[in-house]
Design a protein around this motif. Structure first.
Motif, PDB file in Angstrom:
ATOM      1  N   MET A 125     -30.369 -84.694 -29.284  1.00  0.00           N
ATOM      2  CA  MET A 125     -29.754 -85.636 -30.221  1.00  0.00           C
ATOM      3  C   MET A 125     -29.566 -84.999 -31.598  1.00  0.00           C
ATOM      4  SD  MET A 125     -28.850 -88.199 -28.597  1.00  0.00           S
ATOM      5  CE  MET A 125     -29.138 -89.052 -27.047  1.00  0.00           C
ATOM      6  N   VAL A 126     -30.477 -84.132 -31.982  1.00  0.00           N
ATOM      7  CA  VAL A 126     -30.324 -83.411 -33.248  1.00  0.00           C
ATOM      8  C   VAL A 126     -29.092 -82.513 -33.191  1.00  0.00           C
ATOM      9  CG1 VAL A 126     -31.346 -81.623 -34.722  1.00  0.00           C
ATOM     10  CG2 VAL A 126     -32.772 -83.488 -33.843  1.00  0.00           C
ATOM     11  N   LEU A 127     -28.929 -81.804 -32.086  1.00  0.00           N
ATOM     12  CA  LEU A 127     -27.780 -80.912 -31.934  1.00  0.00           C
ATOM     13  C   LEU A 127     -26.478 -81.695 -31.877  1.00  0.00           C
ATOM     14  CD1 LEU A 127     -26.455 -78.182 -31.428  1.00  0.00           C
ATOM     15  CD2 LEU A 127     -26.988 -78.448 -28.987  1.00  0.00           C
ATOM     16  N   LEU A 128     -26.434 -82.773 -31.100  1.00  0.00           N
ATOM     17  CA  LEU A 128     -25.194 -83.548 -30.957  1.00  0.00           C
ATOM     18  C   LEU A 128     -24.814 -84.234 -32.260  1.00  0.00           C
ATOM     19  CD1 LEU A 128     -25.702 -85.100 -27.403  1.00  0.00           C
ATOM     20  CD2 LEU A 128     -24.321 -83.118 -28.050  1.00  0.00           C
ATOM     21  N   ARG A 151     -20.899 -84.247 -36.757  1.00  0.00           N
ATOM     22  CA  ARG A 151     -20.580 -84.240 -38.185  1.00  0.00           C
ATOM     23  C   ARG A 151     -19.758 -83.004 -38.572  1.00  0.00           C
ATOM     24  NH1 ARG A 151     -23.380 -88.394 -40.302  1.00  0.00           N
ATOM     25  NH2 ARG A 151     -25.224 -89.109 -39.144  1.00  0.00           N
ATOM     26  N   LYS A 152     -20.060 -81.851 -37.956  1.00  0.00           N
ATOM     27  CA  LYS A 152     -19.340 -80.627 -38.314  1.00  0.00           C
ATOM     28  C   LYS A 152     -17.961 -80.531 -37.682  1.00  0.00           C
ATOM     29  CE  LYS A 152     -23.047 -77.607 -39.768  1.00  0.00           C
ATOM     30  NZ  LYS A 152     -23.534 -76.212 -39.831  1.00  0.00           N
ATOM     31  N   THR A 153     -17.751 -81.240 -36.575  1.00  0.00           N
ATOM     32  CA  THR A 153     -16.439 -81.183 -35.905  1.00  0.00           C
ATOM     33  C   THR A 153     -15.617 -82.448 -36.142  1.00  0.00           C
ATOM     34  OG1 THR A 153     -17.331 -82.085 -33.828  1.00  0.00           O
ATOM     35  CG2 THR A 153     -17.354 -79.676 -34.097  1.00  0.00           C
ATOM     36  N   GLY A 154     -16.165 -83.386 -36.913  1.00  0.00           N
ATOM     37  CA  GLY A 154     -15.411 -84.593 -37.243  1.00  0.00           C
ATOM     38  C   GLY A 154     -15.359 -85.623 -36.135  1.00  0.00           C
ATOM     39  N   ARG A 155     -16.284 -85.555 -35.192  1.00  0.00           N
ATOM     40  CA  ARG A 155     -16.324 -86.547 -34.112  1.00  0.00           C
ATOM     41  C   ARG A 155     -17.171 -87.733 -34.568  1.00  0.00           C
ATOM     42  NH1 ARG A 155     -15.119 -81.878 -31.819  1.00  0.00           N
ATOM     43  NH2 ARG A 155     -13.739 -81.936 -30.007  1.00  0.00           N
ATOM     44  N   LEU A 156     -16.531 -88.592 -35.358  1.00  0.00           N
ATOM     45  CA  LEU A 156     -17.228 -89.713 -35.987  1.00  0.00           C
ATOM     46  C   LEU A 156     -16.593 -91.036 -35.582  1.00  0.00           C
ATOM     47  CD1 LEU A 156     -17.523 -88.203 -39.583  1.00  0.00           C
ATOM     48  CD2 LEU A 156     -19.242 -88.143 -37.750  1.00  0.00           C
ATOM     49  N   GLN A 157     -17.425 -92.048 -35.479  1.00  0.00           N
ATOM     50  CA  GLN A 157     -16.949 -93.389 -35.166  1.00  0.00           C
ATOM     51  C   GLN A 157     -16.706 -94.160 -36.458  1.00  0.00           C
ATOM     52  OE1 GLN A 157     -20.356 -94.472 -32.670  1.00  0.00           O
ATOM     53  NE2 GLN A 157     -19.068 -94.294 -30.840  1.00  0.00           N
ATOM     54  N   LYS A 158     -16.334 -95.403 -36.303  1.00  0.00           N
ATOM     55  CA  LYS A 158     -16.084 -96.244 -37.461  1.00  0.00           C
ATOM     56  C   LYS A 158     -17.345 -96.329 -38.315  1.00  0.00           C
ATOM     57  CE  LYS A 158     -14.077-100.713 -38.660  1.00  0.00           C
ATOM     58  NZ  LYS A 158     -13.541-102.008 -38.122  1.00  0.00           N
ATOM     59  N   GLY A 159     -17.180 -96.150 -39.598  1.00  0.00           N
ATOM     60  CA  GLY A 159     -18.326 -96.180 -40.504  1.00  0.00           C
ATOM     61  C   GLY A 159     -18.986 -94.836 -40.689  1.00  0.00           C
ATOM     62  N   GLY A 160     -18.402 -93.798 -40.074  1.00  0.00           N
ATOM     63  CA  GLY A 160     -18.932 -92.452 -40.236  1.00  0.00           C
ATOM     64  C   GLY A 160     -20.088 -92.099 -39.329  1.00  0.00           C
ATOM     65  N   GLU A 161     -20.382 -92.986 -38.348  1.00  0.00           N
ATOM     66  CA  GLU A 161     -21.470 -92.709 -37.414  1.00  0.00           C
ATOM     67  C   GLU A 161     -21.046 -91.642 -36.412  1.00  0.00           C
ATOM     68  OE1 GLU A 161     -24.717 -93.882 -37.209  1.00  0.00           O
ATOM     69  OE2 GLU A 161     -24.167 -94.494 -39.243  1.00  0.00           O
ATOM     70  N   PRO A 162     -21.924 -90.704 -36.077  1.00  0.00           N
ATOM     71  CA  PRO A 162     -21.566 -89.645 -35.124  1.00  0.00           C
ATOM     72  C   PRO A 162     -21.288 -90.191 -33.731  1.00  0.00           C
ATOM     73  CG  PRO A 162     -23.913 -89.592 -35.589  1.00  0.00           C
ATOM     74  CD  PRO A 162     -23.311 -90.563 -36.563  1.00  0.00           C
ATOM     75  N   ASP A 163     -20.246 -89.697 -33.106  1.00  0.00           N
ATOM     76  CA  ASP A 163     -19.916 -90.072 -31.735  1.00  0.00           C
ATOM     77  C   ASP A 163     -20.684 -89.124 -30.811  1.00  0.00           C
ATOM     78  OD1 ASP A 163     -18.811 -90.626 -29.243  1.00  0.00           O
ATOM     79  OD2 ASP A 163     -16.824 -91.051 -30.063  1.00  0.00           O
ATOM     80  N   ILE A 164     -21.851 -89.553 -30.402  1.00  0.00           N
ATOM     81  CA  ILE A 164     -22.758 -88.697 -29.630  1.00  0.00           C
ATOM     82  C   ILE A 164     -22.181 -88.354 -28.262  1.00  0.00           C
ATOM     83  CG2 ILE A 164     -25.037 -88.561 -28.553  1.00  0.00           C
ATOM     84  CD1 ILE A 164     -25.069 -88.298 -31.598  1.00  0.00           C
ATOM     85  N   GLU A 165     -21.616 -89.329 -27.568  1.00  0.00           N
ATOM     86  CA  GLU A 165     -21.081 -89.070 -26.221  1.00  0.00           C
ATOM     87  C   GLU A 165     -19.908 -88.106 -26.266  1.00  0.00           C
ATOM     88  OE1 GLU A 165     -18.970 -91.650 -22.711  1.00  0.00           O
ATOM     89  OE2 GLU A 165     -20.948 -92.306 -23.405  1.00  0.00           O
ATOM     90  N   ALA A 166     -18.996 -88.297 -27.228  1.00  0.00           N
ATOM     91  CA  ALA A 166     -17.854 -87.390 -27.356  1.00  0.00           C
ATOM     92  C   ALA A 166     -18.320 -85.974 -27.675  1.00  0.00           C
ATOM     93  CB  ALA A 166     -16.900 -87.892 -28.440  1.00  0.00           C
ATOM     94  N   SER A 167     -19.344 -85.863 -28.502  1.00  0.00           N
ATOM     95  CA  SER A 167     -19.886 -84.545 -28.848  1.00  0.00           C
ATOM     96  C   SER A 167     -20.545 -83.893 -27.634  1.00  0.00           C
ATOM     97  CB  SER A 167     -20.898 -84.671 -29.993  1.00  0.00           C
ATOM     98  OG  SER A 167     -20.265 -85.162 -31.154  1.00  0.00           O
ATOM     99  N   ALA A 168     -21.207 -84.701 -26.811  1.00  0.00           N
ATOM    100  CA  ALA A 168     -21.836 -84.172 -25.597  1.00  0.00           C
ATOM    101  C   ALA A 168     -20.786 -83.607 -24.653  1.00  0.00           C
ATOM    102  CB  ALA A 168     -22.654 -85.267 -24.915  1.00  0.00           C
ATOM    103  N   LEU A 169     -19.699 -84.351 -24.451  1.00  0.00           N
ATOM    104  CA  LEU A 169     -18.621 -83.884 -23.577  1.00  0.00           C
ATOM    105  C   LEU A 169     -17.970 -82.618 -24.128  1.00  0.00           C
ATOM    106  CD1 LEU A 169     -17.000 -87.323 -22.682  1.00  0.00           C
ATOM    107  CD2 LEU A 169     -18.191 -85.792 -21.102  1.00  0.00           C
ATOM    108  N   TRP A 170     -17.826 -82.555 -25.447  1.00  0.00           N
ATOM    109  CA  TRP A 170     -17.235 -81.374 -26.073  1.00  0.00           C
ATOM    110  C   TRP A 170     -18.132 -80.154 -25.897  1.00  0.00           C
ATOM    111  CZ3 TRP A 170     -18.466 -78.350 -30.503  1.00  0.00           C
ATOM    112  CH2 TRP A 170     -17.435 -77.510 -30.943  1.00  0.00           C
ATOM    113  N   LEU A 171     -19.450 -80.359 -26.078  1.00  0.00           N
ATOM    114  CA  LEU A 171     -20.409 -79.276 -25.888  1.00  0.00           C
ATOM    115  C   LEU A 171     -20.344 -78.742 -24.452  1.00  0.00           C
ATOM    116  CD1 LEU A 171     -22.961 -77.599 -26.717  1.00  0.00           C
ATOM    117  CD2 LEU A 171     -24.319 -79.576 -25.978  1.00  0.00           C
ATOM    118  N   ILE A 172     -20.325 -79.652 -23.494  1.00  0.00           N
ATOM    119  CA  ILE A 172     -20.265 -79.263 -22.082  1.00  0.00           C
ATOM    120  C   ILE A 172     -19.006 -78.470 -21.789  1.00  0.00           C
ATOM    121  CG2 ILE A 172     -20.033 -80.184 -19.731  1.00  0.00           C
ATOM    122  CD1 ILE A 172     -21.785 -82.593 -20.788  1.00  0.00           C
ATOM    123  N   GLN A 173     -17.878 -78.953 -22.314  1.00  0.00           N
ATOM    124  CA  GLN A 173     -16.606 -78.276 -22.055  1.00  0.00           C
ATOM    125  C   GLN A 173     -16.566 -76.901 -22.713  1.00  0.00           C
ATOM    126  OE1 GLN A 173     -14.631 -79.854 -19.836  1.00  0.00           O
ATOM    127  NE2 GLN A 173     -13.597 -77.880 -19.721  1.00  0.00           N
TER     128      GLN A 173
END
Length: 342
Positions: A255-258, A263-285
């Motif tokens: 969770m720390v990594l995601l 935050r560094k790749t701009g995968r943020l939800q409404k309100g600036g919250e990190p999109d953890i699932e999208a970041s996980a899929l991006w990391l995997i890919q």
């Protein structure tokens, strides 16, 4: 600053699904069996990154009686070209005897020509006036269609005929015969048939399911992306924790990594919250595309090969046995869920 210590063991996840054997997998396998009498050679593809886990015993059980060439695909995603990689490949080749073994990257014409040469030699030895018919098989998304397209491109200098994709299930039916080697005066040439990927009826343990999912043999919706990302982080740390240094310091907390990646790749939800699932899929890919290190998920040593040999000898899991095991696992989960509500 404390020295980073990666996890030695990944926690057991007993609740993971242990099957992805779909209707078109069985239909494809049944069709392959009916066409076997017309086939001279079976080319079985396995994923270089999981040489043991991507083996499907159903092919050996249902397609027996034909010479087999085992091709470990996606070599570019698991090999750095070092001596340790070549040593590992020799171990695998010795282990698979008497079947022939080749290692392939569909973008590397040298490795593709080796497969072409093997197919040509096999066809020449058969000496058939009607040419040689071959079948390419393997687990879902192991790279069969990409290999077929590459063989056609190198062999007869023609374009792609098989559709490919990042998710499994692109090829759902038996394809038509595709010429990969031109015929000589005495024959029609060599033809190769594409087939749908076939999953094993029951995955023996949860970690094997994680490996198959991480390599793309099951759809990304089957196992939670954060779970897969955590398993990937476990392997990244074992291989080289600096591989994700652009985003975070070495950590065992996915969770720390995601969060940092979001935050560094701009995968943020409404309100600036990190999109953890999208970041996980991006990391995997990123790892699937070779951008976070090239390493195997299966360990290949003399000891693990011997363990694999023993498991192979005691295996032979049929479709009906696999279904029974999946059914029993579902019953156990249902009973546990009922107990938890009491």
């Amino acid at each position: 600053m404390a020295t980073f210590v990666p996890r030695k063991i990944f926690p057991a996840l007993h609740s993971l699904p242990r099957s992805y054997f779909l209707g078109h997998h069985k239909a494809g396998l049944d069709k392959m069996k009916t066409m076997l009498s017309h086939i001279d050679l079976v080319i079985e593809c396995r994923d270089y990154r999981i040489p043991f886990t991507s083996r499907n015993p159903l092919f050996e059980e249902n397609l027996a009686g034909r010479e087999r060439l085992i091709v470990y695909t996606k070599k570019d995603l698991g090999s750095e070209g070092h001596e340790r990689d070549r040593t590992r490949e020799r171990l695998i080749q010795d282990f698979q005897r008497p079947s022939a073994v080749l290692f392939s990257d569909y973008k590397d014409k040298i490795s593709i020509r080796k497969i072409i040469d093997f197919a040509r030699a096999h066809a020449t030895a058969a000496d058939s006036l009607t040419g040689s018919r071959m079948m390419i098989v393997g687990m879902p998304n192991v790279g069969k269609s990409s290999l077929l397209n590459a063989l056609r491109g190198v062999g007869v200098h023609k374009g792609k005929v098989a559709h490919t994709g990042a998710q499994p299930g692109v090829t759902r039916k038996i394809g038509t015969m595709v010429k990969i080697i031109e015929g000589e005066e005495s024959g029609e040439g060599v033809y190769l048939m594409d087939t749908p990927g076939v999953f094993i009826p029951y995955v023996p343990n949860a970690e094997a399911m994680l490996k198959l999912a991480l390599c793309g043999s099951v759809k990304d919706t089957i196992i939670a992306p954060t779970t897969l990302a955590d398993y990937l982080l476990f392997h990244l740390n074992a291989d080289d924790p600096s591989s994700y240094s652009d985003y975070a310091s070495p950590t065992n907390d996915v969770m720390v990594l995601l969060d940092a990646m979001a935050r560094k790749t701009g995968r943020l939800q409404k309100g600036g919250e990190p999109d953890i699932e999208a970041s996980a899929l991006w990391l995997i890919q990123r790892w699937r595309n070779g951008h976070l290190g090239r390493f195997l998920l299966d360990e290949v040593t003399h000891e693990t090969l011997e363990s694999e040999r023993r498991a192979h000898e005691s295996a032979g899991l049929s479709l009906s046995q696999g279904r029974k095991m999946v059914k029993e696992l579902r019953k156990q989960k249902s009973r546990q869920k009922h107990l938890n509500t009491l």
